[in-house]
Enzyme design. Structure first.
Site, short mmCIF file in Angstrom:
data_model
loop_
_atom_site.label_atom_id
_atom_site.label_comp_id
_atom_site.label_asym_id
_atom_site.label_seq_id
_atom_site.Cartn_x
_atom_site.Cartn_y
_atom_site.Cartn_z
N THR A 1 25.59 3.30 -16.09
CA THR A 1 26.22 3.03 -17.37
C THR A 1 25.97 4.28 -18.16
O THR A 1 24.99 4.96 -17.91
CB THR A 1 25.50 1.84 -18.05
N THR B 1 20.77 0.26 -19.54
CA THR B 1 21.56 0.57 -18.35
C THR B 1 20.86 -0.07 -17.17
O THR B 1 19.65 -0.22 -17.17
CB THR B 1 21.68 2.10 -18.14
N1 GLY Z 1 24.84 -2.09 -16.60
C1 GLY Z 1 26.06 -2.06 -15.93
C2 GLY Z 1 26.48 -3.36 -15.41
O1 GLY Z 1 25.70 -4.10 -14.83
O2 GLY Z 1 27.62 -3.69 -15.59
#
Ligand code: GLY
Length: 293
Positions: free
Chosen positions: A168, A218
């Site tokens: 992310t 993230t």
């Molecule tokens: N953190 C990214 C997701 O799991 O969508």
């Protein structure tokens, strides 16, 4: 004082070659510098985090915008959100065929009465707002999906075995008026089912800001959502500085085996970051000094 911290995703260092890690390092530095430039010109924290995230969405090494991880069907469905410390929030979930989901999320925040638009509705809204069609699928991600399918299992989605990475980008900034803001964008986890929305679109999960500070997470979205990880971290900033708040939140995340990273800035301008994973790409700029992983 001015400050910005960005992340380019957490996970296993083995997911990236040394050359790719170098591209990621350059990418997070470039994003932090782009956001800091906005702050330096007197821009607001929200403008800075949007610019930093936009830069990372356009760098295909990161799992956001162009270069996003693919769904099990080989498509890109992206999530993004942003929030100010006075409670303005906007998000898109499972949006396809746009270049910069974070810019669409900003329009949701500023031009609608809603917090989150998903799927077809989000795409229609984006077109209405003038965002042209863009294909974010890269050959690199197609090859990675093919490898995952060959392997036949995903660490994050054990129940997906029969159908068949995370990362992310995020940014948190502190501006000359001592306001903080946060933005976050993600292609989600490789091999996800179509329609899956992750923490990056969810208030309190991947993104949160309040009078105490701002945070983005993230990592494994399902766990980040269950723990409301960004919200609990910002709440801890009522008592602790950003670094201590993040360390306490990560301790909680570890209890559940949540693979994640967190970055944040408290309302005094203290920067914090940390991870339960082996690797996270990050960079920050504070009073002109650039530091990165
Ligand atoms: N953190 C990214 C997701 O799991 O969508």
């Amino acid at each position: 004082m001015l400050a910005i911290i960005v992340n380019g995703g957490a996970g296993s260092s083995k997911a990236l070659t040394p050359e790719e890690q170098e591209i990621a390092r350059k990418g997070v530095k470039k994003a932090a510098e782009a956001g800091y430039l906005v702050l330096g010109k007197g821009g607001k924290a929200i403008d800075a985090v949007v610019e930093a995230v936009r830069v990372m969405e356009d760098e295909p090494i990161f799992n956001a915008g162009t270069g996003s991880a693919l769904t099990i069907n080989g498509e890109v469905e992206m999530d993004a959100s942003l929030m100010t410390m006075d409670g303005h929030f906007g998000a898109v979930g499972a949006i396809k065929d746009v270049k910069n989901p974070i810019l669409v999320a900003r329009k949701v925040m500023e031009e609608t009465d809603h917090l989150l638009l998903v799927g077809e509705g989000a795409i229609k809204f984006a077109r209405h707002m003038g965002f042209v069609k863009h294909n974010p699928i890269t050959k690199r991600q197609q090859e990675k999906l093919a490898k995952l399918k060959e392997k036949g299992e995903s660490h994050y989605f054990p129940k997906l075995k029969k159908y068949l990475k995370y990362g992310t980008v995020g940014a948190v900034a502190f501006d000359k008026n001592q306001t903080v803001a946060v933005a976050n964008s993600s292609g989600g986890i490789r091999g996800k089912l179509p329609g899956r929305v992750g923490d990056s679109a969810i208030l309190g999960a991947g993104t949160f800001a309040s009078l105490f500070g701002a945070v983005t997470a993230t990592g494994h979205g399902e766990w980040i959502m269950k723990l409301l990880l960004s919200k609990i971290t910002v709440d801890l900033m009522k008592t602790y500085n950003a670094q201590t708040a993040i360390e306490l939140a990560l301790k909680e995340a570890k209890k559940y085996g949540c693979l994640c990273g967190i970055i944040g800035i408290d309302v005094k301008g203290n920067i914090g970051f940390g991870k339960t994973t082996e690797y996270m790409a990050w960079a920050y700029l504070r009073d002109g000094a650039l530091i990165s992983f």
